[in-house]
Scaffold this motif. Structure first.
Motif, PDB file in Angstrom:
ATOM      1  N   GLU A   1      11.240  -3.287   0.995  1.00 51.63           N
ATOM      2  CA  GLU A   1      11.696  -3.357  -0.459  1.00 51.63           C
ATOM      3  C   GLU A   1      11.822  -2.207  -1.052  1.00 51.63           C
ATOM      4  O   GLU A   1      13.038  -1.954  -1.860  1.00 51.63           O
ATOM      5  N   CYS A   2      10.932  -1.364  -1.093  1.00 53.11           N
ATOM      6  CA  CYS A   2      11.165  -0.005  -1.998  1.00 53.11           C
ATOM      7  C   CYS A   2      11.075   1.372  -1.097  1.00 53.11           C
ATOM      8  O   CYS A   2      11.528   2.409  -1.889  1.00 53.11           O
TER       9      CYS A   2
ATOM     10  N   GLU B   1       3.050  -1.010  -3.970  1.00 54.79           N
ATOM     11  CA  GLU B   1       3.757  -1.996  -4.984  1.00 54.79           C
ATOM     12  C   GLU B   1       3.874  -3.204  -4.631  1.00 54.79           C
ATOM     13  O   GLU B   1       3.487  -3.984  -5.447  1.00 54.79           O
ATOM     14  N   HIS B   2       4.057  -3.645  -3.242  1.00 57.15           N
ATOM     15  CA  HIS B   2       4.434  -4.811  -2.874  1.00 57.15           C
ATOM     16  C   HIS B   2       3.418  -5.219  -2.071  1.00 57.15           C
ATOM     17  O   HIS B   2       3.460  -6.419  -1.195  1.00 57.15           O
TER      18      HIS B   2
ATOM     19  N   CYS C   1       2.081  -1.535   1.205  1.00 57.41           N
ATOM     20  CA  CYS C   1       2.480  -0.912   0.168  1.00 57.41           C
ATOM     21  C   CYS C   1       1.979  -0.928  -1.168  1.00 57.41           C
ATOM     22  O   CYS C   1       1.485  -1.905  -1.510  1.00 57.41           O
TER      23      CYS C   1
ATOM     24  N   CYS D   1       8.129   0.570   3.142  1.00 57.27           N
ATOM     25  CA  CYS D   1       8.180  -0.729   2.695  1.00 57.27           C
ATOM     26  C   CYS D   1       9.714  -1.192   2.838  1.00 57.27           C
ATOM     27  O   CYS D   1      10.532  -0.333   2.351  1.00 57.27           O
TER      28      CYS D   1
HETATM   29 ZN   LIG Z   1       7.203  -1.530  -1.120  1.00 58.21          ZN
END
Ligand SMILES: [Zn+2]
Length: 308
Positions: A190-191, A202-203, A200, A188
């Motif tokens: 982002e993370c 989370e995303h 992801c 990901c």
């Molecule tokens: Zn993520």
């Protein structure tokens, strides 16, 4: 050794039992010089022998005697008795009937192997829980220290969370498997989490960034160790760069070919890995091959040599 024998004799004398010093010395000599038993362990063993012979209770002998000191795992030393406060990081499969449990315990200063002998008669420990191991003896095996919980030892459950420190550890063994989630993966943006099926946790669905990773299973004949190798080490040990892995996957229209190629290259070979332990994983900081052929390879080598 004479002094040690005198100490033992003096303590028995206080309990009203006179043992000739020569007799004690002879036993100590046999254990320390002939059987190479560490000094402190020899002392315990000889004391135990005479306690049994004269029917004296162990507690009675040790009462008022100094207790083992509480020490950090990084400070343990061969032949010393110690109290160790730590968290059970891992329990390993135990193959010996005289052993109750075997695994890894850690404190803020590092981790160490422990063996709970069946004869200790203590209740069993659980992974992730913290304990005070009292009166355990340290010995050295293959250049590494380990703790022995024996019949002089006891175990108390602690109601506290112990942060296990990241001392550098070394593991030498065969790479027996490379797990899924290895090879060419996407992360990901982002993370940095590894994506599962392009998403992801989370995303959600994201445009992932390619990376290389190996989740290896190592086996040294005694225990199994999960080890994680990051991109630079994967490139070093496979000779495959991230770019060439992307090309390989694009040509095959299948990311899985990278993992298969890595398995072909590495599984069944011997490596020495060094790194820090985090939970059940060894986060590898360096890896080097150990020169070892299995028999099938040896046949190939001989055949090749004959052709030349
Ligand atoms: Zn993520």
């Amino acid at each position: 050794m004479k002094q040690l024998a005198q100490e033992i004799s003096a303590r028995f004398s206080e309990l009203g039992v006179e043992i000739p010093i020569g007799e004690i010395e002879e036993r100590l000599d046999k254990m320390i010089n002939k059987f190479k038993v560490p000094r402190e362990e020899a002392r315990r063993s000889v004391v135990n022998y005479f306690l049994k012979s004269y029917n004296i209770k162990r507690n009675e002998f040790y009462i008022g005697q100094s207790e083992s000191p509480l020490i950090n795992i990084s400070d343990v030393d061969d032949g010393k008795w110690a109290n160790i406060r730590g968290k059970i990081v891992q329990l390993w499969d135990n193959t010996h009937e005289s052993i109750s449990q075997v695994g890894l315990i850690g404190d803020e200063t590092g981790t160490i192997k422990f063996t709970i002998w069946e004869s200790a008669g203590v209740s069993s420990v659980e992974e992730g829980k913290s304990y005070l191991l009292k009166n355990v003896v340290v010995n050295e095996w293959n250049g590494k220290f380990q703790l022995n919980v024996n019949k002089s030892s006891s175990i108390e459950t602690l109601d506290e969370e112990i942060e296990v420190g990241n001392a550098t550890v070394e593991f030498n063994g065969a790479m027996v498997d490379i797990q899924s989630g290895s090879g060419l993966i996407k992360r990901c943006p982002e993370c940095n989490r590894a994506l599962t099926k392009g998403a992801c946790m989370e995303h959600g669905k994201v445009d992932g960034v390619y990376d290389l990773r190996i989740k290896a299973v190592m086996d040294d004949g005694n225990s199994i160790q999960d080890a994680i190798l990051k991109r630079d080490l994967v490139e070093e040990i496979t000779g495959m760069t991230l770019e060439s892995a992307i090309t390989l996957a694009a040509d095959a229209l299948d990311q899985g070919v990278v993992l298969e190629k890595m398995k072909d290259l590495l599984v069944g070979r011997y490596y020495s890995v060094k790194g820090s332990r985090v939970d059940r994983y060894l986060i590898v900081e360096s890896i080097s091959p150990i020169f070892a052929y299995d028999l099938s390879e040896l046949d190939e080598l001989i055949a090749a040599a004959e052709v030349v």
